[in-house]
Design an enzyme around this catalytic site. Structure first.
Site, PDB file in Angstrom:
ATOM      1  CG  HIS A 119      -0.719  -8.738   0.252  1.00 53.74           C
ATOM      2  ND1 HIS A 119      -0.291  -7.430   0.111  1.00 53.74           N
ATOM      3  CD2 HIS A 119      -2.047  -8.725  -0.049  1.00 53.74           C
ATOM      4  CE1 HIS A 119      -1.303  -6.675  -0.246  1.00 53.74           C
ATOM      5  NE2 HIS A 119      -2.382  -7.441  -0.356  1.00 53.74           N
TER       6      HIS A 119
ATOM      7  CE1 TYR B 268      -3.044  -3.015   0.313  1.00 49.69           C
ATOM      8  CE2 TYR B 268      -3.270  -2.609   2.647  1.00 49.69           C
ATOM      9  CZ  TYR B 268      -3.588  -3.353   1.533  1.00 49.69           C
ATOM     10  OH  TYR B 268      -4.422  -4.423   1.633  1.00 49.69           O
TER      11      TYR B 268
END
Length: 333
Positions: free
Chosen positions: A145, A61
């Site tokens: 992830h 992010y």
């Protein structure tokens, strides 16, 4: 109705508890648009003030920006006052001279690049770097992830590395986070995961996880954190051109969403409130993490989450064919 409408829930058998509503911190990394530093700080403060003290972030992010901002915003907060998760699988490195970073939806980010790395050393280095950016000694939860295309590496090195960190007490809960429920179901069936973060596959518009992931999680005692409850925007505002899974929604899905909204309006319930509550019909669901780019968005999510929703709404949605009759519903106790 009391806040929260559900109490904190334990993730698997880890002793880690999460409030039912958490903050997804991708917007703090400038997802799609730049967020001023002080605004990002106020989003986190509002989450804490409204009881949504579970924060989910990742190196991906904003190539570390989300973690850095979250760490600065949480500085001075008692570590026991919030739950924190981050992710591994993408290691960050400085850009080489003349190299341009791949934005991948994030703007105005630090000069870093992402490198896929599921090696034991890579995972440890990724977590150590995240702890530095977050300014903490430990996080509560670590997810592998977006590893749906790296399953061999997950089985050979990625999950064993996380399991080793759990056994050493470095992290308390481990699992997987992705947008695809089928590989999550396979991984939960095969491996000792405490929790999974499944985005977009268990919503008012999507039942995929109910058919593959949620049954195996219930059987294995693995908790589920739900992301993407608005399916990237369509369930928040079903206007022409609204996104569904990050692309413009097809006309048939837009029409169905408007029917959902109209039915909710008959009960004076905002569509967003129903979308936030719906996933909790399944007992494996522990929490939902929802992104917010402004403190107003965070406050609205918290307010909508506490709204009393009559059971009649859910039964009406089923009767009108807008929800399948075999789905578990979040009925009042």
């Amino acid at each position: 109705m009391r806040y929260p409408p559900y109490g904190p829930r334990e993730l698997g058998r880890t002793g880690v508890t999460v409030p039912p509503l958490g903050l997804g911190c991708a917007p703090l990394g400038n997802l799609y648009r730049a967020v001023p530093e002080e605004q990002a700080r106020e989003v986190v403060r509002t989450a804490l003030a409204t009881g949504a003290g579970y924060f989910d972030t990742a190196p991906h992010y904003g190539v570390g920006l989300s973690e850095e901002r979250l760490g600065r915003a949480l500085h001075g907060q008692g570590r026991a006052s919030y739950t924190l998760s981050t992710k591994v699988g993408r290691r960050l490195r400085p850009l080489a001279p003349g190299e341009r970073a791949a934005g991948e939806g994030f703007v105005d980010t630090p000069a870093r690049a992402r490198v896929r790395d599921l090696s034991r050393d890579g995972i440890r280095a990724t977590l150590d770097a995240s702890l530095t950016r977050l300014g903490v000694d430990a996080v509560d939860i670590v997810y592998l992830h977006d590893v749906e295309d790296q399953l061999r590496e997950v089985y050979e090195t990625g999950f064993p590395a996380l399991a080793e960190l759990r056994a050493q007490g470095v992290v308390r809960a481990i699992g997987f986070g992705m947008n695809h429920s089928a590989p999550l179901a396979r991984l939960v069936a095969d491996l000792d995961a405490d929790v999974v973060l499944c985005a977009g596959r268990w919503t008012l518009l999507e039942r995929t996880a109910a058919d593959d992931l949620l049954p195996v999680c219930a059987r294995r005692g693995t908790s589920v954190v739900v992301g993407g409850v608005y399916n990237s925007g369509l369930l928040a505002d079903p206007s022409p051109g609204a996104p569904y899974n990050y692309v413009p929604a097809p006309a048939t899905l837009l029409d169905r969403t408007r029917q959902l909204a109209a039915c909710c309006a008959e009960f004076n319930i905002p569509l967003k409130a129903a979308a936030l509550r719906f996933p909790f019909g399944h007992p494996a669901v522990a929490a939902a993490v929802v992104g917010a780019a402004t403190p107003e968005e965070m406050a609205e999510n918290a307010r909508l989450f506490t709204q009393q929703i009559p059971d009649e709404l859910w039964h009406t949605l089923v009767a009108r064919g807008l929800l399948d009759p075999d789905l578990p519903l979040p009925l009042n106790d």
